[in-house]
Design a protein around this motif. Structure first.
Motif: not given
Length: 586
Positions: A192-193, A162-167, A179-188, A295-303
């Motif tokens: 890579x996104x 999982x990944x946040x756009x905040x460092x 504060x809690x970190x909250x939901x991640x912004x995605x999964x790498x 959480x649908x955006x928090x999904x990593x997809x590669x090919x």
């Protein structure tokens, strides 16, 4: 002259490190700007790469890794799952090492003694892994030791998380502010996104990972969850995952359509490219035990791209397990992972020849985790209501130099009915003892637990409060051995470990937020009969000093010959003699 150069290098390292081969690496940590989720942000690179390069060595190699700190804060590198036999000095956590200051370098020197398998390295301080700095660490078998499957046609590493756009500094600030970190912004996936499988959830222009394969071939795919706090379900569309190894131990080979991989865990799968090539296939890492609509955006997809593929991957992603509010499927899956007791590991004897189930337990510790709470005005996490405070002087250095009051040997063996407190309490473990640790998760999130210096047998998992009656359900024959295990919400996990590795070893939550907030302790294991450094190596010559020993630290001298740290003047004198003799022969 070139052949002479290599002869001298070989002689030099033979003198320094004995008969086993050596491998030398340079790792430079620095900030770069990247946009894995389409938002420019500061990430931590290793040698300019994100993720970092593969460290690939063979069983029993001596490994020399010079780490250069180009960040603006202290760092330490740790090597998840590498046991550092006899040398916790190289473990790379604050209880055993003073940090590497900015603009300094430090050379780690250790032997991967009797180990094989899939691991990773990462920076251990202050949430830094949330910004990168990680990379794969592979230990391959010696040629004389057979592997328990046909040699794969290729080796592929996939790092998910999982990944946040905040460092990491922003995430740290949030935790420091209660504060809690909250939901991640995605999964790498490999830094890579997601592939744009859905135009609603995935913006255009995001760079995604492509894994290139040839039809009909079988690959060993090593998957590591290097994330912050999210369990991920890993799957490859239409392909079976034949599980073969986890964190250094071969498993009974079983096929899975998908597998839950918790924070800090590593797995090897054998995957045969046996599908038609009408199109590419999805590789997916999606969040578990969450509301998928949120959480649908928090999904990593590669090919996965076959060399003869006729088109791009399209359509819906392969379904995840449908048990958002019921972890029993995942628990049963975890307990289905068994050790291959007929396979040789790093040595030519079966892994299962160690009959752990018949050994008498000498120490029992129940480690309870609770939701973070406020202690002395700060948000903190704890084991047994003790939130660990890192010592100013690393524990074993404090022992060697007789520093008083650096830590306490009074960690409670079970949860305490008292207010939580911050302390430097650690476990006084018994050398050559056999410890049972029960991890009781009364927190609100699934947790990963990690033990440095060892692997442990995962003998049991269950729900509710652990009692001694639960021992009747333990697997006492072929439980998997590993260094990182999950503990489900409202449940427990039991592990056994044989304490034959002298040193000071970190026990921690691998969820970065809980670890940062103090959910950790250490095991101190000392052999009182060792007076000649037989069971523990001495303090390394290049040790860093801090805390009460700060006056011992000398200014660092810049040297391009990082590989020669730690060898004594005698070795240099012998090398000079050999070099002189070689030149006279020429």
């Amino acid at each position: 002259m070139e052949s002479l150069h290599w002869i001298c290098i070989a002689l030099f390292f033979g003198l320094c490190f004995g008969a086993d081969p050596f491998a030398n690496y340079e790792l430079e940590l620095s900030y770069i700007t990247a946009s894995p989720l389409g938002v420019p942000q500061q990430v931590i690179s290793v040698n300019g790469k994100f993720p970092g390069p593969v460290i690939n060595v063979t069983t029993n190699y001596n490994v020399i890794i010079n780490v250069k700190n180009k960040l603006d804060e202290n760092i330490l590198m740790t090597w998840s799952g590498i046991q550092m036999r006899r040398s916790s000095w190289q473990d790379g956590v604050l209880g055993t090492n003073c940090p590497i200051p900015p603009k300094w370098n430090w050379t780690y020197q250790f032997q991967v003694k009797d180990q094989i398998g899939s691991f990773f390295y990462f920076p251990s301080l202050n949430m830094q892994r949330a910004s990168g700095g990680f990379g794969p660490f592979i230990i391959t078998n010696r040629n004389i030791i057979p592997i328990p499957f046909s040699m794969p046609d290729g080796d592929i590493v996939i790092m998910i998380g999982d990944w946040y756009t905040r460092n990491h500094t922003a995430l740290r600030k949030a935790l420091d502010g209660g504060k809690a970190l909250g939901m991640p912004d995605g999964v790498l996936i490999n830094g890579k996104g997601p592939y744009r499988y859905n135009s609603t959830f995935v913006p255009d222009g995001i760079d995604y990972e492509t894994i290139n394969v040839d039809p009909g071939k079988t690959y060993r795919i090593r998957v590591h969850n290097v994330g912050i706090s999210t369990c991920l379900n890993f799957r490859i569309q239409n392909h079976n995952l034949l599980l073969a190894e986890t964190e250094g131990y071969y498993t009974s080979q079983q096929n899975y359509t998908s597998l839950d991989i918790h924070v800090g865990q590593s797995y090897s799968f054998l995957v045969t490219m046996d599908q038609n090539a009408s199109s590419d296939y999805y590789i997916v890492a999606s969040a578990r035990f969450v509301n998928q609509s949120l959480w649908q955006r928090v999904t990593g997809v590669a090919v996965l791209h076959y060399s003869n593929s006729k088109g791009k991957a399209a359509g819906p992603l392969p379904d995840p397990p449908n048990d958002v509010y019921d972890t029993s499927y995942s628990l049963n899956q975890a307990m289905s992972i068994r050790q291959n007791v007929s396979a040789s590991g790093a040595r030519p004897n079966p892994q299962g020849s160690f009959h752990y189930g018949s050994i008498n337990v000498t120490d029992v510790y129940v480690l309870q985790s609770l939701p973070p709470t406020t202690i002395d005005g700060k948000l903190r996490a704890s084991f047994n209501r003790i939130s660990f405070v890192n010592p100013d002087t690393p524990i074993r250095l404090a022992d060697v130099y007789k520093v008083k009051g650096a830590y306490k040997l009074d960690f409670p063996t079970k949860p305490q009915d008292r207010p939580p407190r911050m302390d430097r309490s650690i476990i006084n473990a018994t050398y050559k003892g056999f410890i049972e640790i029960i991890l009781q998760n009364n927190d609100s999130v699934v947790q990963s637990f990690h033990m440095d210096g060892y692997s442990f047998f995962v003998v049991g998992m269950g729900y509710g409060i652990w009692t001694e009656n639960n021992r009747g359900s333990y697997n006492r024959w072929d439980a998997i051995s590993r260094s990182t295990v999950q503990v489900f919400v409202g449940g427990w996990t039991a592990v056994y470990a044989s304490l034959d590795n002298v040193g000071v070893w970190n026990l921690r939550a691998d969820n970065l937020d809980r670890w940062y907030l103090g959910q950790e302790t250490y095991m101190r294991i000392v052999n009182p009969e060792d007076t000649i450094n037989k069971t523990e190596l001495p303090v390394p010559d290049n040790a860093l000093y801090c805390g009460a020993l700060n006056s011992k630290q000398k200014p660092q001298k810049t040297s391009s010959a990082a590989i020669i740290h730690g060898c004594s003047k005698l070795y240099f004198a012998l090398l000079a003699v050999l070099l002189s003799a070689a030149i006279s022969i020429l």
